[in-house]
Design a protein around this motif. Sequence first.
Motif, mmCIF file in Angstrom:
data_model
loop_
_atom_site.group_PDB
_atom_site.id
_atom_site.type_symbol
_atom_site.label_atom_id
_atom_site.label_comp_id
_atom_site.label_asym_id
_atom_site.label_seq_id
_atom_site.Cartn_x
_atom_site.Cartn_y
_atom_site.Cartn_z
ATOM 1 N N GLY A 245 0.697 -1.210 0.007
ATOM 2 C CA GLY A 245 0.022 -0.003 -0.049
ATOM 3 C C GLY A 245 0.811 1.314 0.172
ATOM 4 N N PHE A 246 1.978 1.394 0.563
ATOM 5 C CA PHE A 246 2.964 2.537 0.571
ATOM 6 C C PHE A 246 3.367 3.194 -0.520
ATOM 7 C CE2 PHE A 246 3.365 0.961 5.304
ATOM 8 C CZ PHE A 246 2.338 1.517 5.636
ATOM 9 N N LYS A 247 3.465 4.465 -0.762
ATOM 10 C CA LYS A 247 3.954 4.880 -1.774
ATOM 11 C C LYS A 247 5.482 4.947 -1.679
ATOM 12 C CE LYS A 247 1.543 8.873 -1.762
ATOM 13 N NZ LYS A 247 1.062 9.988 -2.424
ATOM 14 N N ARG B 282 2.256 3.711 -13.759
ATOM 15 C CA ARG B 282 2.696 5.067 -14.197
ATOM 16 C C ARG B 282 2.935 6.204 -13.466
ATOM 17 N NH1 ARG B 282 1.332 5.602 -19.954
ATOM 18 N NH2 ARG B 282 0.643 3.592 -20.566
ATOM 19 N N ARG B 283 2.198 6.131 -12.230
ATOM 20 C CA ARG B 283 2.674 7.087 -10.999
ATOM 21 C C ARG B 283 2.088 6.334 -9.812
ATOM 22 N NH1 ARG B 283 -1.792 10.182 -9.404
ATOM 23 N NH2 ARG B 283 -3.965 9.992 -10.606
ATOM 24 N N GLU B 284 2.711 6.942 -8.745
ATOM 25 C CA GLU B 284 2.609 6.388 -7.621
ATOM 26 C C GLU B 284 1.091 6.667 -6.703
ATOM 27 O OE1 GLU B 284 5.437 7.594 -4.385
ATOM 28 O OE2 GLU B 284 5.588 9.583 -5.401
ATOM 29 N N ILE B 285 0.591 5.589 -6.132
ATOM 30 C CA ILE B 285 -0.736 5.938 -5.616
ATOM 31 C C ILE B 285 -0.918 4.845 -4.616
ATOM 32 C CG2 ILE B 285 -1.894 4.496 -7.298
ATOM 33 C CD1 ILE B 285 -4.570 6.118 -7.002
ATOM 34 N N GLU B 286 -1.408 5.160 -3.564
ATOM 35 C CA GLU B 286 -1.674 4.173 -2.100
ATOM 36 C C GLU B 286 -2.535 3.011 -2.750
ATOM 37 O OE1 GLU B 286 -2.554 7.261 -2.197
ATOM 38 O OE2 GLU B 286 -1.778 8.341 -0.394
ATOM 39 N N GLY B 287 -1.723 1.664 -2.580
ATOM 40 C CA GLY B 287 -2.312 0.403 -3.001
ATOM 41 C C GLY B 287 -2.142 0.095 -4.439
ATOM 42 N N HIS B 288 -1.341 1.019 -5.285
ATOM 43 C CA HIS B 288 -0.885 0.615 -6.415
ATOM 44 C C HIS B 288 -2.093 0.361 -7.376
ATOM 45 C CE1 HIS B 288 2.527 0.456 -3.724
ATOM 46 N NE2 HIS B 288 2.135 -0.803 -3.510
#
Length: 317
Positions: free
Chosen positions: A115-117, A178-184
């Motif tokens: 979950g972490f970025k 493509r860009r980081e987000i919680e939980g991918h």
Amino acid sequence: MNRLAVIGTGVIGNGWIARALAQGWHVVAFDPDLNAPARTRAFVDNAWPSLTQLGLATGASPERLTFANTLEEAVNDADLIQENVPERLALKQDILAAIDAAAAPGVIIGSSTSGFKPTDLQKHCQQAPRRVIVAHPFNPVYLLPLVELVGGDVTQPEQLASAQALYQALAMRPLLVRREIEGHIADRLMEALWREALHLVNDGVATTEEIDAAVVYGCGLRWSLMGTFLTFHLAGGDQGMRHMLEQFGPALKLPWTKLEAPELTDELIDKVVEGCEHQAAGRSVAALDRRRDDFLVELLDVVHKYWPEAEGLKGRI
């Protein structure tokens, strides 16, 4: 010969170990628990029949596993480092900072975080924070090939390209987020289904067994071949997705889902636990693991048959 350093040997860490050994890599693990080596070797022994059935790389052997006495010893001379400590941000930041300080600056450090970025994970790293990335696998890691790769604010394209090549060498199917987000990506999708499933149990609409049957005998069969979007593309007939959205798009506004998770009351917890125990029917987790692995081995053969781009992984999951 490639060398993988594994920091933390829970279920995910041990999954990485089994996969790397099956690909002929040397593995050096570190875990402060004195019982970790025995647990890991038992884990590898349980996974090895499935890995053997899929096909082992030249030189594959459980004997290529060693345990280090310190974190610094484990990461020394590693070609790739995989962190798998419990999902607590402060703990991961401290461990990753220690790994970053001890490892050669060009070595990729992947975190198995679900979950972490990566920007948050890189925060306390001083030597080469850009090489600290998310490398999120799926359980069982030694069988499922997907790994989500996510770079942070300071990560450069060359770090992700290097990571992609290394995980491909482990017979993984890297997915560059493509860009980081919680939980991918995948966990966000699974969590949406999980929240809805909990509501259905909580509201008395279905049992855990009935919900699992709906997935196993319905959408899950299609998803294993073509995922979500292509499944709906076929639902539109000859006109494909455009017709599907025209016909069924308005239903997206109907109250068919509950986005917020239900409160985990004691009553709901009991319903879920009792339902799962009924489904397990007295079988141990180890027995269910073997059943799952046998199924996945056969299913992966089918996936390889119908997904030409996965052919390069066949026999090297």
